[in-house]
Structures are given as C-alpha cells and as structure tokens.
Scaffold this active site. Structure first.
Site, PDB file in Angstrom:
ATOM      1  CG  ASP A 162      -3.558 -16.926 -16.793  1.00 36.09           C
ATOM      2  OD1 ASP A 162      -3.992 -16.491 -15.706  1.00 36.09           O
ATOM      3  OD2 ASP A 162      -2.700 -16.356 -17.477  1.00 36.09           O
ATOM      4  CG  ASP A 218       1.103  -7.735   9.221  1.00 34.64           C
ATOM      5  OD1 ASP A 218       2.021  -7.646   8.390  1.00 34.64           O
ATOM      6  OD2 ASP A 218       0.254  -8.659   9.225  1.00 34.64           O
ATOM      7  CG  LEU A 225      -3.055  -7.138 -19.581  1.00 34.11           C
ATOM      8  CD1 LEU A 225      -1.847  -7.793 -20.245  1.00 34.11           C
ATOM      9  CD2 LEU A 225      -4.347  -7.602 -20.248  1.00 34.11           C
ATOM     10  N   GLY A 274       0.826  -1.209   0.000  1.00 31.90           N
ATOM     11  CA  GLY A 274       0.000   0.000   0.000  1.00 31.90           C
ATOM     12  C   GLY A 274       0.860   1.259   0.000  1.00 31.90           C
ATOM     13  CE  LYS A 287      -8.322 -12.530  -1.488  1.00 33.24           C
ATOM     14  NZ  LYS A 287      -8.756 -11.366  -0.689  1.00 33.24           N
ATOM     15  CE1 TYR A 302      -6.087 -13.569  -4.476  1.00 30.19           C
ATOM     16  CE2 TYR A 302      -7.061 -13.970  -6.631  1.00 30.19           C
ATOM     17  CZ  TYR A 302      -6.952 -13.200  -5.495  1.00 30.19           C
ATOM     18  OH  TYR A 302      -7.718 -12.065  -5.363  1.00 30.19           O
ATOM     19  CG  PHE A 317     -15.333 -11.241 -12.391  1.00 35.88           C
ATOM     20  CD1 PHE A 317     -16.163 -11.326 -11.265  1.00 35.88           C
ATOM     21  CD2 PHE A 317     -15.299 -12.317 -13.246  1.00 35.88           C
ATOM     22  CE1 PHE A 317     -16.949 -12.459 -11.015  1.00 35.88           C
ATOM     23  CE2 PHE A 317     -16.082 -13.458 -13.017  1.00 35.88           C
ATOM     24  CZ  PHE A 317     -16.902 -13.526 -11.903  1.00 35.88           C
TER      25      PHE A 317
HETATM   26  N1  UDP Z   1      -1.499 -11.325 -18.882  1.00 37.19           N
HETATM   27  C1  UDP Z   1      -0.579 -11.341 -19.906  1.00 37.19           C
HETATM   28  N2  UDP Z   1       0.657 -10.806 -19.680  1.00 37.19           N
HETATM   29  C2  UDP Z   1       1.025 -10.286 -18.473  1.00 37.19           C
HETATM   30  C3  UDP Z   1       0.086 -10.279 -17.419  1.00 37.19           C
HETATM   31  C4  UDP Z   1      -1.170 -10.809 -17.663  1.00 37.19           C
HETATM   32  O1  UDP Z   1      -0.862 -11.801 -21.020  1.00 37.19           O
HETATM   33  O2  UDP Z   1       2.185  -9.844 -18.340  1.00 37.19           O
HETATM   34  C5  UDP Z   1      -2.833 -11.885 -19.113  1.00 37.19           C
HETATM   35  C6  UDP Z   1      -3.162 -13.049 -18.204  1.00 37.19           C
HETATM   36  O3  UDP Z   1      -2.744 -14.254 -18.815  1.00 37.19           O
HETATM   37  C7  UDP Z   1      -4.672 -12.939 -18.078  1.00 37.19           C
HETATM   38  C8  UDP Z   1      -4.948 -11.445 -18.238  1.00 37.19           C
HETATM   39  O4  UDP Z   1      -3.773 -10.877 -18.831  1.00 37.19           O
HETATM   40  O5  UDP Z   1      -5.297 -13.600 -19.145  1.00 37.19           O
HETATM   41  C9  UDP Z   1      -5.209 -10.744 -16.924  1.00 37.19           C
HETATM   42  O6  UDP Z   1      -4.186 -11.108 -16.037  1.00 37.19           O
HETATM   43  P1  UDP Z   1      -3.961 -10.382 -14.657  1.00 37.19           P
HETATM   44  O7  UDP Z   1      -2.723 -10.962 -14.042  1.00 37.19           O
HETATM   45  O8  UDP Z   1      -4.017  -8.912 -14.859  1.00 37.19           O
HETATM   46  O9  UDP Z   1      -5.246 -10.764 -13.789  1.00 37.19           O
HETATM   47  P2  UDP Z   1      -5.870 -12.222 -13.451  1.00 37.19           P
HETATM   48  O10 UDP Z   1      -6.871 -12.505 -14.544  1.00 37.19           O
HETATM   49  O11 UDP Z   1      -4.749 -13.212 -13.374  1.00 37.19           O
HETATM   50  O12 UDP Z   1      -6.518 -11.988 -12.125  1.00 37.19           O
END
Ligand code: UDP
Length: 329
Positions: free
Chosen positions: A285, A52, A191, A36, A146, A142, A170
C-alpha cells in the site's frame, strides 16, 4: 457500436454495459461468472455469454457471432493483497488472459480494444498527482501484471494494426444511482464494501491498515472514482477510437480522501457509527495515490459527475442497504 465486454458481468464491466445500453450501443458481456453476477447484466439471456477469457476459441466465436467492432477488456483479478499472496493467479488471468483476448481479436478480425488498467502500474515515490507520463515502476504483482498487459496490447497493436486505449483506473467505487446494481464479489478486499458490511453487521468490524503514513490523519489517501463516471469515460474512448491509434488515460477525480475520511463519510451516509480498529500497514500500500485526469478531460471532454466521496458512499450505501447479501438474495 457492437461491443464485447470481457468481465461484463463484473462490478465495473456491468456498470459500463448498462451505461452503453442506455446510450444506444449494442454491448454483450463475456464472463466466467466466478466473480461476476448474471443479475448485473440486463437481458442476460441475450447479452451474457458465459465463458472464460482463457478459452480463445469460445471468445473468438462470441466476437464473430456478435460482429464486435471493439472489445472492452475488464476481466481480471484486482486485489493488491491477493496478488502478493498468489501471483500465479494474477499472471495467469491478467497477463495470459490478456494475451488470449488479443489472440481471439486477431482471429475474429476485431481491431479495437479498451483496457482496464490501473494506478498500480505507476511507481509510488514520484510526482503526485500522477500523470500518464509518470514513471511506470509497479511495486506489487497486481501492478506488474497490468503493466505487462499494457505492453502486450501495445506490441500487438503495432504489429497487427489494432487501436487501443489504456484506461488507468484509480479507486473504482460507488453504486448505480438507481440503487439496483453495485459491488458484489465472492471475496471482498476493498475498503468501501467492507465498511458497509461492518455497518450492516455482516462482519464484526473493519480494520484500517496503517495510521502512521505521512498524510493529514496518518491513513492512506486514495482517489475514488465512481463507476458511472468510469462508464462515461469508456463510452467517450470507444466512440473516438480508430485502428492504429494508441492512447493512455488516467481515470480519477483528481482529489484524494483518507481512509478515515471515507469511514466518516460512510458513517454519515449510514447514520450510525461503524465499528473499526487499526492494524499495521498492509504490504504493497502506497501512502498517497491521486490522479491528474487532465488528459482525458482535455482530449475527450470527460466530465465526472458522481466522483465526490459523499456521492460515492451515498450511492454505495443505498445499494448495500437494499441488497445486504448482494445479488444472490
Ligand atoms: N483499506 C483498509 N482496510 C481494509 C481495506 C482497505 O484500511 O479492510 C485501505 C487500504 O489500505 C487502502 C484503501 O483502504 O489505503 C483502499 O484500499 P482498497 O483495497 O479498497 O483499494 P486499493 O487502493 O488497494 O486499490
């Protein structure tokens, strides 16, 4: 309402804190500042308690001093690939950390909790869009941590008279429309910030994981939801929560975008091509994750305003362009 936000200096938590302040509530952040940022909390001298979630006594004390009526529990680790590499940290922070928060709430007599859960608690091979009734069979540490935290909250609530709302995000994204607040983690794996770091030359390129998914362009489909819309949902949820109540809501736009569509939208926003290449699929993924937000729209009148991809990347670009090195600059 008098509210305590664990992780309230983080990306989503601080967006909610600012939104709650603007809407007449009295929130404080409780944050260890590992991910943060103090600068993300307005009036931090008054509104930020550094601590914490593992420190039950300190958290109990913060709840009592603020006379908190409800907790919004944002503090967590939230990267799918990191959770696969280091599940110990994810069980410690997301599971044991949630237990600490619940124990502090019991000690302080705080009876309402909103929990930042995730689409990753669902299984990936069932119906799409995902509904709250869809099977919860997570496929990554992860998601598992959760989901266990959701169970902890349900069991405590039933036994100790608490009320809870599980908010399953999401893909949280975008930045404050003012351009002054946005995503800034020490270690980034998401991403959109990675794409804009590539646009700004902070990294040589962004790598797209997987181009052979059964989707319209071969890349993964995700449901991106703006942090300001997440904040509105938290406000609606906390204002309607009572002890003894138990609810779960999906928070997504209901529309999916592919990784390539997001990249193109970022290029449009930045007005320049963004260097990228392709690599094999990233472990953990799923090909497609899209929400049905019908339940929260119907129950609470949630009305997302910023969660189209164009607005998400436009607000994110304004932030990254203004603060290319984040809050530290
Ligand atoms: N992604 C990607 N390259 C990156 C990071 C993410 O292609 O450097 C893709 C990842 O495979 C997923 C989407 O982007 O399909 C979103 O990933 P992110 O890690 O942002 O969020 P997540 O869906 O894992 O919670």
């Amino acid at each position: 309402m008098r509210l305590l936000l664990t992780g309230g200096a983080g990306y989503v938590g601080s967006a909610c804190l600012r939104y709650l302040l603007e809407n007449g509530h009295d929130p404080i952040a409780y944050d260890n500042l590992l991910e943060g940022n103090r600068e993300a909390v307005p009036d931090a001298a008054k509104r930020l308690v550094e601590g914490d979630i593992a420190d039950v006594d300190r958290l109990t004390d913060a709840l009592k001093r603020h006379q908190a009526e409800a907790v919004m529990h944002f503090a967590a680790l939230a990267s799918v690939p990191d959770s696969i590499a280091d599940p110990e940290a994810y069980y410690r922070v997301n599971v044991a950390g949630t237990k600490s928060v619940l124990d502090a709430m019991r000690a302080a007599g705080t009876l309402k909790i909103l929990f930042s859960s995730t689409a990753a608690t669902y299984g990936f091979h069932g119906e799409m869009p995902l509904r709250e009734t869809s099977a919860q069979t997570p496929e990554t540490p992860y998601g598992t941590t959760k989901l266990v935290a959701e169970w902890l909250i349900k069991d405590y609530a039933r036994a100790y008279g608490m009320g809870y709302t599980l908010l399953r995000y999401f893909n949280a994204s975008g930045a404050d429309p003012s351009g002054e607040f946005g995503e800034d983690r020490r270690h980034e794996s998401h991403l959109i910030p990675l794409v804009f770091q590539a646009a700004l030359g902070r990294r040589p390129k962004v790598t797209i994981f997987g181009s052979d998914y059964p989707t319209r362009d071969g890349t993964c489909v995700r449901d991106y939801v703006h942090t300001t819309d997440l904040a509105q949902a938290h406000r609606l949820a906390v204002e309607s929560l009572e002890p003894g109540m138990g609810r779960a809501y999906n928070l997504g736009s209901g529309t999916g975008a592919t990784v390539l569509e997001v990249l193109r939208a970022c290029e449009q926003a930045a007005g320049r091509p963004i260097p990228h290449d392709f690599a094999p699929r990233r472990p953990g993924d799923p090909g497609v994750l899209v929400a049905s937000p019908d339940r929260i729209v119907g129950d609470l009148g949630w009305a997302p305003r910023y969660s189209d991809v164009e607005t998400i990347v436009r607000t994110a670009w304004a932030w990254h362009q203004r603060r290319p090195h984040g809050y530290s600059e």
